[in-house]
Design a protein around this motif. Sequence first.
Motif, PDB file in Angstrom:
ATOM      1  N   SER A 199       0.808  -1.224   0.000  1.00 56.62           N
ATOM      2  CA  SER A 199       0.000   0.000   0.000  1.00 56.62           C
ATOM      3  C   SER A 199       0.841   1.273   0.000  1.00 56.62           C
ATOM      4  O   SER A 199       0.308   2.363  -0.191  1.00 56.62           O
ATOM      5  CB  SER A 199      -0.927   0.004   1.217  1.00 56.62           C
ATOM      6  N   GLN A 200       2.152   1.148   0.187  1.00 56.16           N
ATOM      7  CA  GLN A 200       3.003   2.335   0.203  1.00 56.16           C
ATOM      8  C   GLN A 200       3.240   2.871  -1.212  1.00 56.16           C
ATOM      9  O   GLN A 200       3.118   2.159  -2.192  1.00 56.16           O
ATOM     10  CB  GLN A 200       4.340   2.056   0.903  1.00 56.16           C
ATOM     11  N   PHE A 201       3.565   4.157  -1.297  1.00 60.59           N
ATOM     12  CA  PHE A 201       3.851   4.813  -2.568  1.00 60.59           C
ATOM     13  C   PHE A 201       5.164   4.280  -3.126  1.00 60.59           C
ATOM     14  O   PHE A 201       6.150   4.154  -2.409  1.00 60.59           O
ATOM     15  CB  PHE A 201       3.950   6.334  -2.349  1.00 60.59           C
ATOM     16  N   PHE A 202       5.182   3.939  -4.422  1.00 61.90           N
ATOM     17  CA  PHE A 202       6.398   3.458  -5.081  1.00 61.90           C
ATOM     18  C   PHE A 202       6.959   4.617  -5.895  1.00 61.90           C
ATOM     19  O   PHE A 202       6.373   5.031  -6.892  1.00 61.90           O
ATOM     20  CB  PHE A 202       6.086   2.253  -5.960  1.00 61.90           C
ATOM     21  N   ASP A 203       8.089   5.144  -5.471  1.00 60.37           N
ATOM     22  CA  ASP A 203       8.720   6.293  -6.114  1.00 60.37           C
ATOM     23  C   ASP A 203       9.586   5.821  -7.276  1.00 60.37           C
ATOM     24  O   ASP A 203      10.777   6.099  -7.344  1.00 60.37           O
ATOM     25  CB  ASP A 203       9.554   7.073  -5.094  1.00 60.37           C
ATOM     26  N   GLY A 204       8.977   5.098  -8.180  1.00 56.24           N
ATOM     27  CA  GLY A 204       9.672   4.544  -9.330  1.00 56.24           C
ATOM     28  C   GLY A 204       8.706   4.459 -10.496  1.00 56.24           C
ATOM     29  O   GLY A 204       7.833   5.319 -10.650  1.00 56.24           O
ATOM     30  N   ALA A 205       8.850   3.429 -11.297  1.00 56.47           N
ATOM     31  CA  ALA A 205       8.014   3.271 -12.490  1.00 56.47           C
ATOM     32  C   ALA A 205       7.513   1.841 -12.599  1.00 56.47           C
ATOM     33  O   ALA A 205       8.185   0.900 -12.193  1.00 56.47           O
ATOM     34  CB  ALA A 205       8.800   3.640 -13.734  1.00 56.47           C
ATOM     35  N   VAL A 206       6.330   1.717 -13.151  1.00 48.42           N
ATOM     36  CA  VAL A 206       5.766   0.419 -13.512  1.00 48.42           C
ATOM     37  C   VAL A 206       5.546   0.432 -15.015  1.00 48.42           C
ATOM     38  O   VAL A 206       4.974   1.374 -15.560  1.00 48.42           O
ATOM     39  CB  VAL A 206       4.442   0.142 -12.770  1.00 48.42           C
ATOM     40  N   ILE A 207       6.041  -0.608 -15.669  1.00 45.53           N
ATOM     41  CA  ILE A 207       5.791  -0.793 -17.097  1.00 45.53           C
ATOM     42  C   ILE A 207       4.692  -1.848 -17.222  1.00 45.53           C
ATOM     43  O   ILE A 207       4.873  -2.986 -16.795  1.00 45.53           O
ATOM     44  CB  ILE A 207       7.051  -1.267 -17.851  1.00 45.53           C
ATOM     45  N   SER A 208       3.567  -1.450 -17.771  1.00 44.53           N
ATOM     46  CA  SER A 208       2.453  -2.373 -17.982  1.00 44.53           C
ATOM     47  C   SER A 208       2.574  -2.993 -19.376  1.00 44.53           C
ATOM     48  O   SER A 208       2.817  -2.291 -20.357  1.00 44.53           O
ATOM     49  CB  SER A 208       1.124  -1.617 -17.875  1.00 44.53           C
ATOM     50  N   THR A 209       2.361  -4.286 -19.455  1.00 42.71           N
ATOM     51  CA  THR A 209       2.430  -4.967 -20.758  1.00 42.71           C
ATOM     52  C   THR A 209       1.053  -5.181 -21.381  1.00 42.71           C
ATOM     53  O   THR A 209       0.946  -5.791 -22.444  1.00 42.71           O
ATOM     54  CB  THR A 209       3.137  -6.331 -20.632  1.00 42.71           C
ATOM     55  N   LEU A 210       0.010  -4.666 -20.757  1.00 43.16           N
ATOM     56  CA  LEU A 210      -1.356  -4.954 -21.228  1.00 43.16           C
ATOM     57  C   LEU A 210      -1.630  -4.495 -22.659  1.00 43.16           C
ATOM     58  O   LEU A 210      -2.416  -5.113 -23.362  1.00 43.16           O
ATOM     59  CB  LEU A 210      -2.387  -4.310 -20.290  1.00 43.16           C
ATOM     60  N   LYS A 211      -1.003  -3.426 -23.106  1.00 42.69           N
ATOM     61  CA  LYS A 211      -1.263  -2.944 -24.466  1.00 42.69           C
ATOM     62  C   LYS A 211      -0.348  -3.604 -25.498  1.00 42.69           C
ATOM     63  O   LYS A 211      -0.442  -3.317 -26.682  1.00 42.69           O
ATOM     64  CB  LYS A 211      -1.155  -1.428 -24.514  1.00 42.69           C
ATOM     65  N   LEU A 212       0.505  -4.500 -25.042  1.00 37.54           N
ATOM     66  CA  LEU A 212       1.335  -5.307 -25.949  1.00 37.54           C
ATOM     67  C   LEU A 212       0.564  -6.591 -26.214  1.00 37.54           C
ATOM     68  O   LEU A 212       0.868  -7.650 -25.683  1.00 37.54           O
ATOM     69  CB  LEU A 212       2.700  -5.601 -25.321  1.00 37.54           C
ATOM     70  N   ASN A 213      -0.491  -6.479 -27.025  1.00 36.84           N
ATOM     71  CA  ASN A 213      -1.439  -7.591 -27.153  1.00 36.84           C
ATOM     72  C   ASN A 213      -1.665  -8.027 -28.600  1.00 36.84           C
ATOM     73  O   ASN A 213      -2.730  -8.506 -28.951  1.00 36.84           O
ATOM     74  CB  ASN A 213      -2.765  -7.213 -26.503  1.00 36.84           C
ATOM     75  N   HIS A 214      -0.662  -7.893 -29.406  1.00 37.85           N
ATOM     76  CA  HIS A 214      -0.780  -8.271 -30.818  1.00 37.85           C
ATOM     77  C   HIS A 214      -0.517  -9.766 -30.994  1.00 37.85           C
ATOM     78  O   HIS A 214       0.417 -10.323 -30.429  1.00 37.85           O
ATOM     79  CB  HIS A 214       0.201  -7.455 -31.670  1.00 37.85           C
TER      80      HIS A 214
END
Length: 96
Positions: free
Chosen positions: A60-75
Amino acid sequence: MTIKENIPLAEYTTFKIGGAVKFFLEPKSIDEIFLALEFIKERDLQYFILGGGSNVLIGSQFFDGAVISTLKLNHISQEQSCIRAESGVINSDLSS
């Protein structure tokens, strides 16, 4: 590539829990993955790659970084007996 800031991750997990992340990146192609990694490297960020969000518990804590989501890589493509699917393809879509 879409870049969102201060996004709660709960909406991206099946358990609907998780704190916010500073940057949420949604690449739509392999080339955009490289752009996402350049974005992260330029800012010296920690990062996490998130797929469909199932079987993942996010604190639940804030992540001071980045998340790369792969959901739109759907070809999905098929050439003769070879099927190629990007990492964001849902299993049920692939099996169809």
